[in-house]
Structure formats: structure tokens, C-alpha cells
Design a protein around this motif. Structure first.
Motif, short mmCIF file in Angstrom:
data_model
loop_
_atom_site.label_atom_id
_atom_site.label_comp_id
_atom_site.label_asym_id
_atom_site.label_seq_id
_atom_site.Cartn_x
_atom_site.Cartn_y
_atom_site.Cartn_z
N TRP A 195 0.83 -1.21 0.00
CA TRP A 195 0.00 0.00 0.00
C TRP A 195 0.87 1.26 0.00
N PHE A 196 1.89 1.28 0.83
CA PHE A 196 2.76 2.45 0.94
C PHE A 196 3.40 2.78 -0.41
N LYS A 197 3.86 1.74 -1.11
CA LYS A 197 4.46 1.95 -2.42
C LYS A 197 3.42 2.44 -3.42
N ASP A 198 2.23 1.84 -3.38
CA ASP A 198 1.16 2.27 -4.29
C ASP A 198 0.78 3.72 -4.04
N PHE A 199 0.68 4.10 -2.77
CA PHE A 199 0.21 5.44 -2.42
C PHE A 199 1.26 6.51 -2.72
N HIS A 200 2.52 6.22 -2.43
CA HIS A 200 3.55 7.25 -2.51
C HIS A 200 4.38 7.21 -3.79
N GLU A 201 4.43 6.06 -4.46
CA GLU A 201 5.34 5.94 -5.59
C GLU A 201 4.67 5.64 -6.92
N TRP A 223 -5.35 4.13 -11.21
CA TRP A 223 -4.56 4.15 -9.97
C TRP A 223 -5.48 4.19 -8.75
N LYS A 224 -6.54 4.99 -8.82
CA LYS A 224 -7.46 5.09 -7.69
C LYS A 224 -8.16 3.76 -7.42
#
Length: 321
Positions: A165-171, A205-206
Motif C-alpha cells: 500500500w505504501f508503495k502504491d500510495f507514494h510511488e 490508480w485510484k
């Protein structure tokens, strides 16, 4: 049984395991069988000898800011677990020693090392252990070991899901096309086309982020609200290993507050502010007693974060005049 041969072969395997070279474990196992030795006893002793040095220092400070690298000593410990894979009758030994090593890695924040150990353990290990009980109920000790393994799986799944999730959200978020002034008609058309592509990509992406967010929330809550007794809590009281129980208690103090913080991060970052405030109820629940694993400073930090989420609710939903 030739005790002398047993000791000599155990020492030989121990030296092989401590070597930097990777040997063929199956060859060594076959050799011990040819000699008529108790392979289960040998491999169990070898693994315990290699991993036992962590029994004493696991009670040291386990607060680590970033994940340490996997050392050559870590790799030898990980490789040692493979000695218990070959004989299917040793699945319980495999689970006990695997859990022990994983606890040590998690206590030091070495999640990648813990995953490597977990991946060595065959996925059907629980079913094999149940089958070997010959339709009898598992002993309380064995049930606790199996449940601990399920606790470990839940935690590793949660960490992996949050990292995704962190990678999807920030990168992974598509970058909007740069706006330019005084565009020619041709450049205006090109910019319009880029905007269409961007809108399509941001929509995809969303959708992907929504699935990633839901998966992370589900798996983090699986840890925080694990089973009827809680994460890393035995279902049965036994006259078991006091060191093991102490390690499990330490892991609850280390991992559960972190899970609360990462859950808040996911919820707050995605605008789910009301769900953020529900974390306080989860922590205060008398069933799971998560409040017992928090230090005072951690509770204060969590309450501060929840207060920020509450302010966002007030800001985004003003009272009607």
C-alpha cells in the motif's frame, strides 16, 4: 544406537551448517540414514545448537528505527531450518524451531529474514501435524505452537500488505502533465491528449489503490483482533518454556502498537477519518487488551494522531448554521 557415531555426525553437520559454503543437505541426510543413525535427533540438535545463541539476548532493546541487514550469521541460522524439512515426521520440530527463529528475527525488526524462514516451512505443515495425530485431538502444547505459527503468518501478511500500500500510495501515482503558457494550437492538442491519458491512468490508480487500501486494512486488523485470545497469546496454559512466553509478550509490546500506527497511517492518508477515531475503541477493548502493550508515550502519540483525524472530520464536515 551408537552414541559416539551420533555425536560425531551431529558435530559434522554443525560444522557443515556453520560453513559459508552451501552444501547439499539431502546428501548428508542420506548418509546418516545409511549409517543407521537417528536422523531426527541429529537434525534437531544441530538446529538448536545453531540458533540457541539468540535465546539470551532477545530480551535486549527491540526498538529498531530501520530494518537491519541480514548478516552471514543470520543466513546460517535460516539455512539450518532446512535440516528439518526432509523428514515429514519432523514437521512439529520444524514448526517449533521455525517459530523460535522467526520470533528472534521479528524482535530485531528483521522482517525479510523472518519471511525467509517462514517460506522454508511447507504450507501443508499444519495439516501434516494434524494428520500425524491419528484423529486424536492435538495436545495443548502442539495447539499453541500451531496457533503461534498462524499469528506469525498474519503479522508477515500485514507487513507485506502495508508495504505494498505504501508503495502504491507514494510511488505509483501517475504524474500530471506540466501546464505551460502560450501554447500553439498543435501543442494545445498534445497537452489535451496528455490530460486524457493522465485522467485514465489516475482513474486506474485510484481503483488499484482502493483494493490495496482494503487489503492492508483487513490484514492489519487481522493482527490486532487475532482470534479469541489475541495475537501471540496461547489458547491453553501449559507448563511450557518461560523464555518462549517472555518472547511472545515482548513481540506483542513491539508489534501491536506499530500495527495501530500503520493502520492510522492508511486510514488518515486515504481520508477515512471516522475510522481513525475507531482505533481508540479497538485499543480500549477489554477483550483484546491492546492498551496493556502500549508504553505511555505511545498511547499519547496515538491519541494525538487520532485527535488530528477528529479535527479533519470537523474541517471537512462543518456544522450547519
Amino acid at each position: 544406537m551408537d552414541v559416539c557415531k551420533l555425536c560425531m555426525f551431529s558435530t559434522y553437520l554443525l560444522r557443515q551448517s556453520m560453513s559459508t559454503a552451501v552444501g547439499d543437505n539431502s546428501v548428508q541426510i542420506s548418509l546418516s540414514l545409511t549409517e543407521g543413525l537417528d536422523t531426527a535427533c541429529i537434525t534437531r540438535n544441530v538446529v538448536q545448537n545453531i540458533c540457541s545463541r539468540w535465546e539470551e539476548d532477545i530480551t535486549q532493546d527491540i526498538t529498531i528505527a530501520s530494518e537491519p541487514e541480514i548478516t552471514s550469521d543470520d543466513l546460517r541460522k535460516i539455512r539450518s531450518i532446512e535440516w528439518l524439512v526432509f523428514d515429514i515426521t519432523q514437521r512439529l520440530d520444524l514448526l517449533v524451531e521455525g517459530n523460535t527463529l522467526i520470533r528472534a528475527f521479528l524482535a530485531r525488526g528483521k522482517h525479510h529474514a523472518a519471511v525467509e524462514v517462514f517460506d522454508i516451512i511447507p504450507f501443508d505443515t499444519r495439516e501434516v501435524i494434524v494428520a500425524q495425530s491419528q484423529d486424536q485431538e492435538l495436545t495443548h502444547e502442539v495447539s499453541n505452537v500451531v496457533q503461534e505459527h498462524l499469528c506469525i503468518k498474519a503479522y508477515l501478511d500485514a507487513v507485506e500488505s502495508f508495504n505494498t500500500w505504501f508503495k502504491d500510495f507514494h510511488e505509483s501515482k501517475p504524474a500530471a502533465p506540466k501546464e505551460l503558457d502560450n501554447l500553439s494550437s498543435v501543442d494545445e492538442l498534445r497537452y489535451t491528449e496528455k490530460q486524457k491519458i493522465y485522467q485514465r491512468e489516475i482513474g486506474q490508480w485510484k481503483v488499484h489503490l482502493t483494493h490495496s487500501t482494503q487489503d492492508a486494512m483487513k490484514k492489519i486488523k487481522n493482527v490486532l483482533l487475532f482470534g479469541p485470545d489475541g495475537w501471540m497469546v496461547d489458547s491453553y496454559e501449559t507448563d511450557g518454556d518461560d523464555m518462549r512466553l517472555h518472547q511472545m509478550k515482548l513481540l506483542r509490546q513491539l508489534c501491536l502498537p506499530k500495527m495501530c500506527f500503520v493502520l492510522h497511517t492508511v486510514l488518515h492518508s486515504t481520508g477515512q477519518y471516522k475510522d481513525c477515531t475507531a482505533i481508540a475503541d479497538m485499543v480500549a477493548s477489554s477483550r483484546y487488551k491492546l492498551y496493556e502493550v502500549f508504553h505511555q508515550s505511545e498511547l499519547e502519540k496515538l491519541l494525538s494522531l487520532i485527535r488530528e483525524s477528529s479535527l479533519e472530520i470537523i474541517t471537512s464536515e462543518p456544522l450547519n448554521a
